[in-house]
Enzyme design. Structure first.
Site, PDB file in Angstrom:
ATOM      1  N   HIS A 467      41.344  38.133  44.134  1.00  0.00           N
ATOM      2  CA  HIS A 467      42.744  37.826  44.909  1.00  0.00           C
ATOM      3  C   HIS A 467      43.503  39.180  45.456  1.00  0.00           C
ATOM      4  CE1 HIS A 467      45.671  35.403  46.393  1.00  0.00           C
ATOM      5  NE2 HIS A 467      46.006  34.424  45.322  1.00  0.00           N
ATOM      6  N   ASP A 471      43.640  36.351  50.253  1.00  0.00           N
ATOM      7  CA  ASP A 471      44.401  35.018  50.076  1.00  0.00           C
ATOM      8  C   ASP A 471      43.759  33.848  50.155  1.00  0.00           C
ATOM      9  OD1 ASP A 471      46.505  36.959  49.639  1.00  0.00           O
ATOM     10  OD2 ASP A 471      46.780  37.225  51.602  1.00  0.00           O
TER      11      ASP A 471
END
Length: 491
Positions: A467, A471
């Site tokens: 992450h 995204d």
């Protein structure tokens, strides 16, 4: 004068290895190119062959010892010969030399002591045989480096030997079989033409060195052993089951466990293997390194299934078993080309977009854990080439024939957890990569197609990603690109 056998360079950046077991003991006779010792480097198990024929005079380090590159493993010579004393038994490798080391991992000869002998290694995928780029098929006449050395030792032209390797490559075993059989596997116009067509039988004829050794030690007739491996192959767990007295014991609940885990008993301690320690280290490091997030998608494999049915016989005639894995690799490579950000690694200076698409393919070794050989330049391979490489890497991974370099340099990973029936999974990222694709089991399910219920072969795909780099939106775009390739793309 005795010959010292040192740990050779096992790959770029690999500086040491763990001795897992000695295949020969002090006083044993050994033939040139016969396996001496099994070692483990990070996650690769491999055997080191003897550079000469003779007798094992002295073993310098016992099993479970970590040795460094160029450190002496053992001495081989004639019975009664005295071992040179210039180097202590547990001496580490020599200090840095005044001049840069040569590119090839062959130590310079010294007048007072024999130089370490460089061991032959299994050729890398893509380097084992010349390839016809237009068709992706390997050309006849290719010879592995180790096979060439053994052939030269016996004064044999390897071109006359019928190869059993991928695309007809002459392997080490082909040469040994040729020598032992007096030339019965000689190449002829008839078998050259027929070679790529391997007629599947009820059971694989391949016998690994470990199985052969256990059979010899315990006087077991392998024809009477039921193999539980791929294509009926006899595994070391099958041998252990036979040696321990028969079929795998059933648990109190009446459930028979997988043969690889049949010997485990409650209340005991299972010793960590080097592979298990390595897996534990890397998994914990990965979870501490990057924030893991997973997203899922469902894919209709009707088109892929039809294409595979139409082409698997054709691929088989060209020496490749066409599996669904080849399609997943092709689809992932295409999506990585469309979204280079997924084929990346995190650094404090920025996100490194890797120049090559090197896809790691997780291969289960049952109780021994798993290993991830790398399909290099996957975006440049045809479906046929991909299938050939997938078959080759998977087979050699299970037989412990990979080189350390073949499990390094991956930029993205695929793991097929569906082979054991799993629908969903959230696999752990193989650092320093950005993501890992999980493929679930393929099963026919009712789905709605054009407002009607239809039965289709469906699969759930998961993408676990870093992450810090991705995204959710771009992760979903990437996973959607894989679905688009599988459902509507051209192979």
């Amino acid at each position: 004068m005795p010959t010292k056998v040192a740990l050779p360079e096992m790959g770029e950046g690999v500086m040491d290895a763990t001795i897992t077991q000695w295949l020969k003991q002090e006083g044993d006779a050994v033939e040139k190119f016969e396996a001496l010792v099994e070692v483990n480097t990070d996650k690769v198990d491999t055997e080191i062959p003897s550079p000469v024929s003779g007798t094992v005079l002295k073993i310098m380090h016992p099993a479970d010892t970590v040795v460094e590159v160029d450190q002496v493993l053992c001495w081989i010579g004639e019975p009664g010969e005295e071992i040179p004393t210039e180097e202590p038994e547990t001496a580490p490798p020599a200090a840095a030399k005044p001049e840069p080391a040569p590119a090839a991992p062959v130590a310079a000869a010294e007048p007072k002591a024999p130089a370490p002998v460089t061991m032959p290694t299994v050729p890398k995928v893509g380097q084992s045989a010349p390839t016809n780029v237009s068709t992706g098929t390997h050309l006849q006449g290719a010879v592995s480096p180790l096979a060439a050395k053994i052939a030269a030792h016996h004064n044999i032209d390897p071109a006359v030997i019928q190869g059993s390797g991928i695309g007809g490559m002459v392997t080490r075993q082909d040469v040994l079989d040729y020598v032992e059989s007096g030339g019965r596997n000689q190449r002829t116009p008839q078998n050259i033409k027929a070679q790529p067509q391997k007629s599947p039988g009820p059971r694989s004829s391949f016998i690994s060195p470990v199985v052969a050794r256990l059979a010899a030690e315990h006087n077991i007739d392998l024809n009477k052993v039921s193999g539980t491996g791929k294509d009926g192959r006899i595994t070391k767990y099958d041998m252990q089951r036979v040696i321990s007295g028969g079929e795998a014991a059933r648990a109190p609940g009446g459930i028979e466990p997988h043969p690889a885990f049949a010997g485990q008993q409650a209340g005991t301690i299972v010793k960590h293997t080097p592979v298990r320690r390595s897996i534990a280290k890397h998994m914990v490091k990965s979870k501490h390194t990057s924030p893991h997030v997973s997203t899922f998608i469902e894919v209709d494999l009707s088109r892929v299934s039809t294409h595979r049915t139409q082409h698997k016989d054709q691929f088989s005639r060209q020496g490749a078993k066409l599996t669904f894995t080849a399609y997943f690799v092709q689809a992932a490579a295409a999506a990585l080309q469309a979204y280079p950000i997924v084929n990346s690694s995190w650094s404090e200076d920025g996100i490194l977009l890797n120049p090559e698409i090197n896809i790691g393919m997780a291969v289960s070794l049952d109780a021994d854990g798993l290993i991830v050989p790398v399909i290099r330049n996957a975006g440049q391979l045809t479906l046929l080439q991909t299938a050939q490489v997938v078959n080759d890497l998977a087979n050699r991974a299970r037989n412990k024939q990979l080189t350390p370099d073949e499990v390094r340099g991956g930029t993205f990973t695929i793991t097929n957890h569906g082979t054991s029936g799993s629908l969903f999974a959230t696999p752990i990222i193989n650092q320093p990569q950005c993501g890992i694709l999980g493929t679930g089991t393929i099963q026919k399910r009712p789905v709605v197609v054009d407002d009607a219920i239809a039965i289709r072969p469906m699969v759930y795909l998961s993408l676990t990603f870093d992450h810090r780099i991705l995204d959710g939106a771009v992760a979903d775009y990437f996973l959607g690109a894989i679905r688009e390739k599988l459902e509507h793309g051209v192979f």
